[in-house]
Design a protein around this motif. Sequence first.
Motif, mmCIF file in Angstrom:
data_model
loop_
_atom_site.group_PDB
_atom_site.id
_atom_site.type_symbol
_atom_site.label_atom_id
_atom_site.label_comp_id
_atom_site.label_asym_id
_atom_site.label_seq_id
_atom_site.Cartn_x
_atom_site.Cartn_y
_atom_site.Cartn_z
ATOM 1 N N LEU A 122 4.396 -5.893 -5.126
ATOM 2 C CA LEU A 122 3.116 -5.540 -5.745
ATOM 3 C C LEU A 122 2.347 -6.759 -6.239
ATOM 4 O O LEU A 122 1.306 -6.632 -6.876
ATOM 5 C CB LEU A 122 3.345 -4.540 -6.879
ATOM 6 N N GLN A 123 2.889 -7.946 -5.946
ATOM 7 C CA GLN A 123 2.229 -9.219 -6.253
ATOM 8 C C GLN A 123 1.909 -9.360 -7.738
ATOM 9 O O GLN A 123 0.792 -9.687 -8.129
ATOM 10 C CB GLN A 123 0.974 -9.386 -5.390
ATOM 11 N N GLY A 151 3.893 1.932 -13.440
ATOM 12 C CA GLY A 151 4.062 0.913 -14.467
ATOM 13 C C GLY A 151 4.042 -0.484 -13.868
ATOM 14 O O GLY A 151 3.405 -1.397 -14.399
ATOM 15 N N PHE A 152 4.712 -0.673 -12.742
ATOM 16 C CA PHE A 152 4.694 -1.965 -12.049
ATOM 17 C C PHE A 152 3.301 -2.265 -11.520
ATOM 18 O O PHE A 152 2.802 -3.386 -11.648
ATOM 19 C CB PHE A 152 5.694 -1.969 -10.880
ATOM 20 N N TYR A 153 2.667 -1.275 -10.916
ATOM 21 C CA TYR A 153 1.351 -1.453 -10.308
ATOM 22 C C TYR A 153 0.307 -1.900 -11.336
ATOM 23 O O TYR A 153 -0.537 -2.748 -11.053
ATOM 24 C CB TYR A 153 0.930 -0.142 -9.637
ATOM 25 N N GLU A 154 0.383 -1.346 -12.554
ATOM 26 C CA GLU A 154 -0.627 -1.646 -13.569
ATOM 27 C C GLU A 154 -0.268 -2.831 -14.462
ATOM 28 O O GLU A 154 -1.110 -3.307 -15.216
ATOM 29 C CB GLU A 154 -0.864 -0.408 -14.440
ATOM 30 N N ALA A 155 0.957 -3.301 -14.384
ATOM 31 C CA ALA A 155 1.404 -4.378 -15.272
ATOM 32 C C ALA A 155 0.692 -5.693 -14.963
ATOM 33 O O ALA A 155 0.413 -6.009 -13.811
ATOM 34 C CB ALA A 155 2.909 -4.560 -15.150
ATOM 35 N N LYS A 156 0.424 -6.439 -16.027
ATOM 36 C CA LYS A 156 -0.048 -7.813 -15.868
ATOM 37 C C LYS A 156 1.131 -8.774 -15.818
ATOM 38 O O LYS A 156 1.004 -9.892 -15.341
ATOM 39 C CB LYS A 156 -0.977 -8.206 -17.018
ATOM 40 N N LEU A 157 2.272 -8.333 -16.363
ATOM 41 C CA LEU A 157 3.477 -9.155 -16.382
ATOM 42 C C LEU A 157 4.694 -8.246 -16.471
ATOM 43 O O LEU A 157 4.660 -7.229 -17.166
ATOM 44 C CB LEU A 157 3.464 -10.118 -17.578
ATOM 45 N N ILE A 158 5.753 -8.626 -15.757
ATOM 46 C CA ILE A 158 7.026 -7.906 -15.801
ATOM 47 C C ILE A 158 8.086 -8.861 -16.318
ATOM 48 O O ILE A 158 8.164 -10.014 -15.881
ATOM 49 C CB ILE A 158 7.399 -7.369 -14.407
ATOM 50 N N VAL A 159 8.896 -8.375 -17.268
ATOM 51 C CA VAL A 159 10.047 -9.129 -17.766
ATOM 52 C C VAL A 159 11.267 -8.292 -17.445
ATOM 53 O O VAL A 159 11.330 -7.105 -17.797
ATOM 54 C CB VAL A 159 9.964 -9.392 -19.288
ATOM 55 N N ASN A 169 0.817 -1.214 0.000
ATOM 56 C CA ASN A 169 0.000 0.000 0.000
ATOM 57 C C ASN A 169 0.853 1.267 0.000
ATOM 58 O O ASN A 169 0.470 2.271 -0.606
ATOM 59 C CB ASN A 169 -0.964 0.008 1.185
ATOM 60 N N ASP A 170 1.994 1.234 0.678
ATOM 61 C CA ASP A 170 2.896 2.390 0.663
ATOM 62 C C ASP A 170 3.335 2.696 -0.764
ATOM 63 O O ASP A 170 3.339 3.856 -1.196
ATOM 64 C CB ASP A 170 4.135 2.121 1.523
ATOM 65 N N TYR A 171 3.714 1.656 -1.505
ATOM 66 C CA TYR A 171 4.170 1.856 -2.878
ATOM 67 C C TYR A 171 3.028 2.213 -3.821
ATOM 68 O O TYR A 171 3.207 3.004 -4.744
ATOM 69 C CB TYR A 171 4.942 0.631 -3.377
#
Length: 176
Positions: A139-140, A118-126, A48-50
Motif C-alpha cells: 500500500l506504499q 486501517g493500513f490504507y488510511e494510515a500515514k505511518l505504521i509501527v 488496487n486489489d487490496y
Amino acid sequence: EELEECAYLLKKFDCISVREESGVEMCEKLFNISATHVLDPTMLLNKNDYVDIALSNGTIASPGNLLTYILDPCLDADYIIDGLVRDGYQLNKVALRVNPTKDNFRPRQVSVEQWLRGFYEAKLIVTDSFHACVFSIILQKPFIVIGNQERGNARIDSLLKVFNLQMRKVLSVQDF
C-alpha cells in the motif's frame, strides 16, 4: 532421525520454496535439497486489489492516522509509539491498535476489510509483524518495524532486503 525423515520427504517434492534467504541455506545444509526464495503469497495481489477489499463491506474511516500492529508487546514499542503521537509528526491519534502494547488496553476486533482500511488510511505504521511490513509495502505506506530477537527476524530481514528497505528496521528506542 527427524532430520533424515524430513530430508527424505522433502526430496519427494518437485520444488521447495521458502520466504527467507536463510531458509535456502538451511535446506541445503540440513536436508541437501535446493530451495528457492520467493515473496510471500500476499504479494500476489496488487495495491488496487487490496484497496478494493479495504473499501468494501461498509468499512468506516479510521479515527486517526497511525496504525500500530504489535505482536509481542514491549517497552521499546510503547516508547516509540507514545513518542510519535506525543511529539507530533503529523499523527493526530492511533487509528487502529492491534495486539496492544499497553496492558490496560483491549483491542477491538475488526474485520479483515477494516484491518486493511486501517493500513490504507494510515500515514505511518509501527509494527513488529512480517505481514504488517508486507501490507505497508504493497500500500506504499511509510513504516517502522521493531525487530524482535525472540521471534526472529529472518523473514522480515529478507523482505526488507528485497525492497532495499533495511533502514525501516529498528531494534530499540536508541536505534529509533
